[in-house]
Design an enzyme around this catalytic site. Structure first.
Site, PDB file in Angstrom:
ATOM      1  N   SER A   1     -24.406 -23.788 -45.760  1.00  0.00           N
ATOM      2  CA  SER A   1     -23.440 -23.537 -46.593  1.00  0.00           C
ATOM      3  C   SER A   1     -22.318 -22.530 -46.201  1.00  0.00           C
ATOM      4  O   SER A   1     -21.899 -22.490 -45.299  1.00  0.00           O
ATOM      5  CB  SER A   1     -23.854 -23.718 -48.259  1.00  0.00           C
ATOM      6  OG  SER A   1     -22.651 -23.865 -49.061  1.00  0.00           O
TER       7      SER A   1
ATOM      8  N   ASP B   1     -23.157 -34.872 -50.448  1.00  0.00           N
ATOM      9  CA  ASP B   1     -22.709 -33.501 -50.379  1.00  0.00           C
ATOM     10  C   ASP B   1     -20.908 -33.263 -50.418  1.00  0.00           C
ATOM     11  O   ASP B   1     -20.669 -33.957 -49.462  1.00  0.00           O
ATOM     12  CB  ASP B   1     -23.296 -32.684 -49.258  1.00  0.00           C
ATOM     13  CG  ASP B   1     -23.020 -31.320 -49.207  1.00  0.00           C
ATOM     14  OD1 ASP B   1     -22.131 -31.000 -50.013  1.00  0.00           O
ATOM     15  OD2 ASP B   1     -23.301 -30.808 -48.217  1.00  0.00           O
TER      16      ASP B   1
ATOM     17  N   HIS C   1     -26.736 -31.429 -51.290  1.00  0.00           N
ATOM     18  CA  HIS C   1     -26.348 -30.110 -50.923  1.00  0.00           C
ATOM     19  C   HIS C   1     -27.162 -29.141 -51.954  1.00  0.00           C
ATOM     20  O   HIS C   1     -27.096 -29.274 -53.206  1.00  0.00           O
ATOM     21  CB  HIS C   1     -25.079 -29.822 -50.884  1.00  0.00           C
ATOM     22  CG  HIS C   1     -24.697 -28.371 -50.703  1.00  0.00           C
ATOM     23  ND1 HIS C   1     -23.816 -28.174 -49.544  1.00  0.00           N
ATOM     24  CD2 HIS C   1     -24.832 -27.249 -51.113  1.00  0.00           C
ATOM     25  CE1 HIS C   1     -23.716 -27.148 -49.493  1.00  0.00           C
ATOM     26  NE2 HIS C   1     -24.344 -26.147 -50.208  1.00  0.00           N
TER      27      HIS C   1
END
Length: 364
Positions: free
Chosen positions: A210, A305, A335
């Site tokens: 991320s 995600d 995610h």
């Protein structure tokens, strides 16, 4: 010398947290067909079916939720992330070395700081092994070396390499581009001190999930642009690559799959100084003009995600520029699946696959 900030968040697991972790770990050892009975009919979007372990986990988390991160005081949001990571971290993974240290990066520059870090090694001694420098996720605002401890242990053990997890400075205390500067400085320190750290100087990779994937990608761009020796490989899990626009995956998965569109708005608005920063490739590496000469990469995205499409767009840009890249969409995952090694077999499989790509990329 300035004192480093603490690498540990203000979180001590309660009995309830430990019981939740035990339940999640036990369920993570069960086959998906049994979990599906509790999770219910699989959610299907965009031709994909949500993994039953994650579907059940999302249901549990919704019942235990304290609210959305953007609605909490910052300290509470940070504790909540640590708690969430703890509950899905699984049984402890023993390694020969797990050591907290401080990277002496400050020097005479008042804008720099010594940074806490954690070193993981599958062997004792200074044998020169490959190294992955890992930057944790959490939107440049949340997360820590503690929240990603299980992930780094898993990579070090499975990959047979050293992992250095860096506790870079975060917003709102330190705004963009401080995290970028910390990430670049961390790589340079390892690269320039490889012998002292017991690291193979030709096999130093960067990676993260991320926000951490964002930082790893930017480290590669920044060192290439400076004409320096770049990382040998980049391992990008569900990376954030473009803050200047929203993609179709935000429309499809912007609510109900852990990371939400409102979460991302909160992270970006907290991290950036102004909207002008959204167009800066150090914040949005997808907007870089040149992708040639970057290190080979493995990009792993989650099917459910919001960041899926921009991560895959980044992989395609690398490929179009002639960079060796493997792109893997884990269609059933959310995610950030890398943290759930203790609660979902599919997360472990995805992480193991990525470690295999890392080993191929570093040729060891």
């Amino acid at each position: 010398m300035r004192s480093p900030m603490s690498g540990h968040r203000d979180f001590t697991p309660s009995i309830a947290d430990r019981l939740t972790k035990a339940a999640m770990t036990a369920s993570g050892a069960l086959p998906g067909r049994l979990i599906q009975l509790a999770a219910g009919a699989p959610r299907r979007i965009d031709g994909q079916a949500l993994d039953p372990h994650f579907q059940a986990g999302l249901r549990v988390m919704s019942r235990l939720s304290e609210g959305e991160y953007e609605d909490m005081p910052l300290a509470q949001a940070r504790r909540t992330v640590e708690r969430s990571a703890f509950t899905v971290s699984g049984d402890g993974i023993d390694l020969a070395v797990v050591k907290d240290l401080v990277l002496p990066l400050a020097g005479d520059d008042p804008a720099r700081a010594d940074l806490p870090a954690r070193l993981y090694s599958p062997v004792h001694g200074d044998e020169p092994l490959p190294m992955l420098i890992f930057f944790h996720g959490g939107g440049w605002v949340l997360g820590s070396i503690d929240s990603h401890d299980a992930t780094c242990r898993y990579i070090a053990r499975t990959g047979g390499l050293k992992v250095l997890s860096v506790d870079y400075r975060m917003a709102p205390e330190f705004l963009f581009p401080t995290a970028v500067d910390d990430a670049v400085a961390s790589f340079r320190y390892v690269r320039d001190n490889a012998a002292t750290l017991g690291v193979d100087p030709e096999r130093i990779a960067v990676g993260g999930d991320s926000a951490g994937g964002n930082l790893a990608a930017v480290v590669c761009q920044q060192t290439r642009d400076a004409g320096e020796k770049t990382p040998a490989f980049q391992l990008l899990f569900v990376p954030a690559t473009n803050m200047s626009a929203r993609t179709r995956s935000f429309e499809l998965f912007g609510e109900g799959f852990f990371l939400t569109a409102k979460n991302m708005d909160f992270y970006e608005n907290t991290y950036l100084r102004s909207d002008d920063d959204r167009l800066d490739p150090r914040a949005s590496p997808l907007l870089a003009e040149d992708f040639s000469g970057l290190p080979p990469a493995h990009v792993a995205t989650g099917g459910f995600d919001p960041l899926r499409d921009e991560g895959e767009a980044y992989a395609r840009k690398l490929a179009d520029a002639g960079v060796k890249v493997s792109l893997r969409r884990h269609e059933t995952l959310v995610h950030p699946f890398v943290n759930a090694v203790g609660a979902a077999p599919a997360a472990r499989a995805a992480l193991s696959e990525a470690v295999g790509a890392l080993r191929m990329g570093l040729a060891y």
